[in-house]
Design a protein around this motif. Structure first.
Motif, PDB file in Angstrom:
ATOM      1  N   LEU A  80       0.800  -1.223   0.000  1.00 55.03           N
ATOM      2  CA  LEU A  80       0.000   0.000   0.000  1.00 55.03           C
ATOM      3  C   LEU A  80       0.834   1.274   0.000  1.00 55.03           C
ATOM      4  CD1 LEU A  80      -2.696  -1.022   2.672  1.00 55.03           C
ATOM      5  CD2 LEU A  80      -2.817  -1.267   0.185  1.00 55.03           C
ATOM      6  N   GLY A  81       2.100   1.199   0.395  1.00 54.15           N
ATOM      7  CA  GLY A  81       2.904   2.404   0.570  1.00 54.15           C
ATOM      8  C   GLY A  81       3.234   3.095  -0.738  1.00 54.15           C
ATOM      9  N   GLY A  82       3.690   4.348  -0.605  1.00 54.73           N
ATOM     10  CA  GLY A  82       3.999   5.146  -1.782  1.00 54.73           C
ATOM     11  C   GLY A  82       5.455   5.154  -2.167  1.00 54.73           C
ATOM     12  N   ALA A  83       6.331   4.523  -1.359  1.00 52.97           N
ATOM     13  CA  ALA A  83       7.761   4.425  -1.686  1.00 52.97           C
ATOM     14  C   ALA A  83       8.062   2.957  -1.987  1.00 52.97           C
ATOM     15  CB  ALA A  83       8.621   4.922  -0.523  1.00 52.97           C
ATOM     16  N   ASP A 300       5.372   8.726  -3.413  1.00 57.10           N
ATOM     17  CA  ASP A 300       4.178   9.512  -3.123  1.00 57.10           C
ATOM     18  C   ASP A 300       4.047   9.553  -1.609  1.00 57.10           C
ATOM     19  OD1 ASP A 300       1.614  10.429  -2.578  1.00 57.10           O
ATOM     20  OD2 ASP A 300       0.714   9.446  -4.312  1.00 57.10           O
ATOM     21  N   LEU A 301       4.397  10.678  -1.003  1.00 56.22           N
ATOM     22  CA  LEU A 301       4.506  10.740   0.460  1.00 56.22           C
ATOM     23  C   LEU A 301       3.152  10.581   1.144  1.00 56.22           C
ATOM     24  CD1 LEU A 301       7.192  13.527   0.942  1.00 56.22           C
ATOM     25  CD2 LEU A 301       7.481  11.051   0.764  1.00 56.22           C
ATOM     26  N   ASP A 302       2.084  11.101   0.560  1.00 57.82           N
ATOM     27  CA  ASP A 302       0.766  10.926   1.181  1.00 57.82           C
ATOM     28  C   ASP A 302       0.350   9.457   1.157  1.00 57.82           C
ATOM     29  OD1 ASP A 302       0.058  13.691   1.845  1.00 57.82           O
ATOM     30  OD2 ASP A 302       0.075  14.000  -0.313  1.00 57.82           O
ATOM     31  N   ARG A 303       0.610   8.791   0.049  1.00 52.24           N
ATOM     32  CA  ARG A 303       0.296   7.364  -0.015  1.00 52.24           C
ATOM     33  C   ARG A 303       1.185   6.572   0.943  1.00 52.24           C
ATOM     34  NH1 ARG A 303       0.563   3.431  -5.407  1.00 52.24           N
ATOM     35  NH2 ARG A 303       0.279   1.473  -4.268  1.00 52.24           N
ATOM     36  N   GLU A 304       2.438   6.981   1.082  1.00 48.16           N
ATOM     37  CA  GLU A 304       3.331   6.304   2.016  1.00 48.16           C
ATOM     38  C   GLU A 304       2.810   6.439   3.451  1.00 48.16           C
ATOM     39  OE1 GLU A 304       6.670   4.160   3.438  1.00 48.16           O
ATOM     40  OE2 GLU A 304       5.681   4.322   1.484  1.00 48.16           O
ATOM     41  N   LEU A 305       2.298   7.621   3.788  1.00 50.62           N
ATOM     42  CA  LEU A 305       1.744   7.824   5.125  1.00 50.62           C
ATOM     43  C   LEU A 305       0.514   6.947   5.347  1.00 50.62           C
ATOM     44  CD1 LEU A 305       2.417   9.492   7.585  1.00 50.62           C
ATOM     45  CD2 LEU A 305       0.944  11.305   6.730  1.00 50.62           C
ATOM     46  N   LEU A 306      -0.304   6.808   4.302  1.00 48.18           N
ATOM     47  CA  LEU A 306      -1.463   5.903   4.410  1.00 48.18           C
ATOM     48  C   LEU A 306      -1.015   4.460   4.608  1.00 48.18           C
ATOM     49  CD1 LEU A 306      -3.721   7.388   1.574  1.00 48.18           C
ATOM     50  CD2 LEU A 306      -4.176   7.457   4.032  1.00 48.18           C
TER      51      LEU A 306
END
Length: 853
Positions: A80-83, A300-306
């Protein structure tokens, strides 16, 4: 012959080529797992397994909680992460926080706090505020990690010595002498062996060492210490993994509400900041590897936070430790060649398999060995590189306060103190402005260092009034901010100077920026001379000091050194037959040049009204009273002065390191001498990166010819045999004058040095005329004309000449060298790359990395 592989990854119709020459194009790869991801996942798994157990031991949590967090971090964040290449799991940066929570609230409540922190991260991710976390000063982040590292190291030192640590750093330091007095020899020996293997393994020399170093050092250290402890029969506490049926899961949180809220905020802050900074660091690692940057998207830092929030919810619910991005594992993942998120997910699956099937093996590991491993990680968190960085940026006080606050008060308290100190330092810098005045050769120089706010206006006014009325003054602003009060103070003063016949020149670090409107002889500008006409259309950028832009104003000057309006002298308009004057002294001091000469000059076209009464000199028109030599000399002095003032302070440390260590470039870059080709710009390289050889036409004379050239051959030999470069690039460019001369060589038979040199381009002309060979072309189109066709063909031909050199052929056979062809279209600012892989000689685009999710 060489051909090109596509460097873009966003075209589904493109086909990847194998790296074997003359091989047919490979079929597009499907979504199946690649071998690179499999090998990378194994390497990361072997590092994550002992570290997860060690971090769980350091926090006082059940050891299985470390395995749960490692598995969830790999699978959930990996999916699910963005990195894509960042590996998440139990992090050493969370050890102190988690240990304190377990001591205060118990394990089941700590798991509930982890779940709540994950929900908070999900909320922050949905609000898309991830970039805001990066606003935290790096000095605070580095100080927080250093404080956590000190706390971990001091606590684990007690286990290394055979004792039991306390929850407080002060208590651990107080009891350390007593612990040293009753050291357990067996525990110390196992710990020492672990540390020795950990340090020595990455430094194994030779070819055998290179092969052995593929096995991760943490795994070797723990395995070696465990084997020695078993062979010697040491009786030591070992890993105890209870049955999964008795594993404790999250329970309802119990404790004071404010304390629980503070705990959730602390876990959220530390997990989020560490993960987001880690994602940015992984992006930098990927960008440094061209073979990865074209395939792996930026984080994608927002996706990484999710993804981090979802993982913490799952890990807490399953009885695992809090999760964050881990630098050690992420670095290992990139270095091992991972190309997608599959490696991170597979490493999580391997942890699950190990937790279920390898329990008897894991229970052989002595706790002292894990403690030594975690202690080494804690020591590494106090980075000397970070200390040097914050010192260079004058933020060492913020770093020190944060570190000491984390060590003696706690993570949340330490970070709060660090933020307060950072705000105090910023306010201090905002109010601390240095204003100096000195006179040199009749010109009064006022220099303002720092931000110019209303607080500095009284000092500014006092200094400006030291300048006599009617005198020529230069005000240099060495800052980036000026408020309205300071602006009005400067404008009022320059108006007064103009009224008394004086001149004011305002120069700054940003070229081309104007302040106010022209007011008579003392128009107030940044990097514009007095009386400079309105250039409101000028939109210069930070790179314009070397750019030959058309918005600058021609330089003018009088015999006494005072600038005047274009086309005039101190006494009025210059007559057309005015002879250029010669300066009385041979050299102009660079300091004076910096204060009085601003902005590049503009060519004056014939017939231009502005050219009347002036003397045009090639590409840099100079005003009346300035000779051609003086104009170019001043331009040189101005450029050097700008370097000394603006650039030298920024690069001095790096150049000092290069001076100490010597040059160690990784590439030989052989290109044309054309002035439009700026190698450092188009390759994003800096000092020490490229060994550059430039000549007319980027030619590589074949060895052994009677008319050969030893200078190019000597540079190639030196680069390959002495500097041990790993690649050589031959770079051609559009509109090459040498290629034009080659095509027109039949029209001129006069023997000149240039003609003799261009004979080395004859094979390129013959190759282009040979109809049996493939025609070199750019991606998506044929060459625009014969000159471009020859430019492309010449690059390929010079690569063949390179292979004929003995040093190059030996390095190629040994697999120690790569050859690359490159073409740069000047007008389009587009680079094309020739690489091995297909039969067609195609130059493909070098695209920009995709910034989308």
């Amino acid at each position: 012959m060489s051909a090109c592989t596509p460097t873009r990854h966003d075209d589904a119709d493109r086909k990847e080529h194998s790296h074997e020459p003359h091989s047919p194009p490979a079929r597009p790869r499907g979504p199946r797992l690649s071998g690179a991801d499999v090998s990378a996942s194994i390497a990361v798994f072997l590092i994550a397994l002992p570290l997860s157990l060690g971090i769980a031991l350091a926090t006082g949590a059940p050891l299985q909680a470390g395995l749960v967090a490692a598995a969830v971090g790999g699978v959930v964040v990996g999916r699910l992460g963005g990195a894509p290449l960042q590996v998440s799991g139990p992090a050493a940066g969370l050890t102190v926080v988690t240990a304190e929570l377990i001591q205060r609230y118990g394990w089941r409540t700590t798991c509930a706090i982890t779940v709540l922190a994950g929900l908070a991260q999900l909320g922050l991710g949905l609000l898309r505020v991830a970039r805001t976390a990066l606003a935290v000063s790096p000095a605070i982040v580095h100080g927080m990690l250093a404080g956590i590292g000190v706390t971990i190291a001091v606590a684990q030192l007690h286990i290394v010595l055979g004792g039991t640590p306390h929850s407080s750093v002060l208590l651990n330091l107080r009891d350390l002498p007593a612990q040293l007095a009753q050291v357990q020899t067996a525990a110390l020996a196992v710990s020492a062996l672990t540390l020795a293997l950990l340090l020595a393994w990455p430094r194994l020399p030779g070819r055998a060492g290179r092969i052995l170093r593929t096995v991760p050092a943490p795994l070797v250290a723990v395995t070696g210490a465990t084997a020695c402890a078993a062979l010697l029969g040491f009786s030591l506490p070992k890993v105890d993994l209870p049955s999964w049926s008795s594993h404790a899961l999250a329970g309802l949180p119990e404790g004071p509400v404010l304390g629980l809220i503070a705990a959730v905020l602390t876990i959220t802050l530390v997990c989020s900041v560490q993960s987001l900074l880690g994602a940015v660091a992984v992006d930098k690692l990927v960008a440094a590897r061209p073979e990865l940057s074209a395939r792996v998207r930026r984080a994608d830092l927002d996706r990484e936070l999710l993804g981090q929030g979802a993982a913490n919810v799952v890990s807490g619910a399953l009885g695992g430790l809090p999760i964050a991005g881990v630098a050690v594992r992420s670095t290992a993942n990139v270095n091992a060649g991972a190309v997608s998120r599959n490696s991170t997910m597979l490493h999580g699956v391997l942890v699950v398999i190990a937790a279920l099937l390898m329990v008897p093996i894991l229970e052989l590991i002595p706790l002292a060995s894990l403690a030594a491993l975690v202690m080494a990680v804690g020591i590494q968190m106090v980075s000397l590189h970070h200390i040097r960085t914050v010192t260079r940026h004058r933020e060492v006080l913020v770093y020190a306060v944060t570190t000491l606050g984390v060590v003696f008060l706690g993570v949340l308290e330490g970070v709060t103190l660090g933020i307060g100190m950072a705000v105090g330092v910023a306010l201090h810098r905002l109010t601390r402005t240095r204003i100096t005045h000195h006179e040199q050769e009749g010109v009064h120089h006022v220099r303002v260092r720092g931000q110019l706010t209303f607080l500095a206006v009284p000092r500014l006014s006092r200094t400006l009034h030291l300048v006599p009325q009617g005198a020529h003054a230069v005000v240099e602003l060495d800052g980036s901010f000026m408020d309205h009060a300071a602006y009005e103070s400067l404008q009022d003063w320059q108006s007064t100077q103009a009224a008394h016949g004086g001149t004011v020149e305002l120069v700054g670090r940003r070229a081309g920026v104007r302040i106010g409107e022209p007011t008579g002889a003392a128009g107030l500008h940044l990097d514009g001379g007095p009386g400079t006409p309105d250039t409101s259309g000028c939109r210069c950028h930070p790179w314009t000091p070397w750019r030959n832009h058309q918005c600058a104003i021609p330089e003018t000057g009088t015999s006494d050194g005072r600038p005047t309006s274009p086309g005039t002298t101190s006494d009025g308009p210059a007559p057309e037959d005015t002879e250029p004057s010669t300066p009385t002294d041979g050299l102009t001091p660079l300091g004076a040049a910096a204060g009085t000469l601003t902005g590049p000059t503009t060519p004056l076209a014939p017939g231009d009204p502005a050219a009347e009464g002036t003397e045009t000199t090639g590409t840099t028109g100079t005003a009346t009273g300035t000779s051609t030599a003086t104009g170019t000399g001043r331009q040189l002095a101005r450029g050097i002065s700008a370097f000394q003032r603006n650039t030298a302070p920024l690069v001095r440390g790096e150049l000092a390191r290069l001076a100490r260590e010597g040059q160690q470039p990784s590439q030989l870059f052989l290109t044309c001498a054309d002035s439009r080709l700026v190698t450092s710009m188009i390759t994003s390289s800096g000092p020490g990166d490229l060994f550059v050889v430039r000549n007319v036409g980027n030619l590589v004379p074949p060895p052994g010819e009677e008319s050969g050239d030893d200078s190019v051959a000597a540079a190639i030999e030196y680069a390959v045999d002495v500097l041990r470069v790993r690649s050589i690039t031959v770079c051609g460019h559009s509109g090459c004058g040498a290629m034009q001369a080659l095509l027109a060589s039949g029209q001129d038979t006069v023997e000149t040095p240039l003609r003799r040199w261009l004979r080395h381009g004859g094979p390129s002309v013959a190759r282009m005329a040979d109809g049996s060979r493939p025609t070199a072309r750019l991606a998506g189109r044929a060459a625009a004309d014969a000159v471009e066709q020859l430019c492309l063909t010449n690059v390929i031909q010079q690569l063949e000449h390179l292979r004929a050199h003995d040093s190059v052929s030996r390095a190629l056979r040994a697999g120690e060298l790569e050859l690359h062809g490159m073409y740069f279209h000047v007008g389009e600012a587009q680079a094309y790359l020739l690489a091995e892989g297909a039969e067609d000689e195609v130059f493909d685009h070098v695209g920009v990395a995709d910034l989308s999710a």
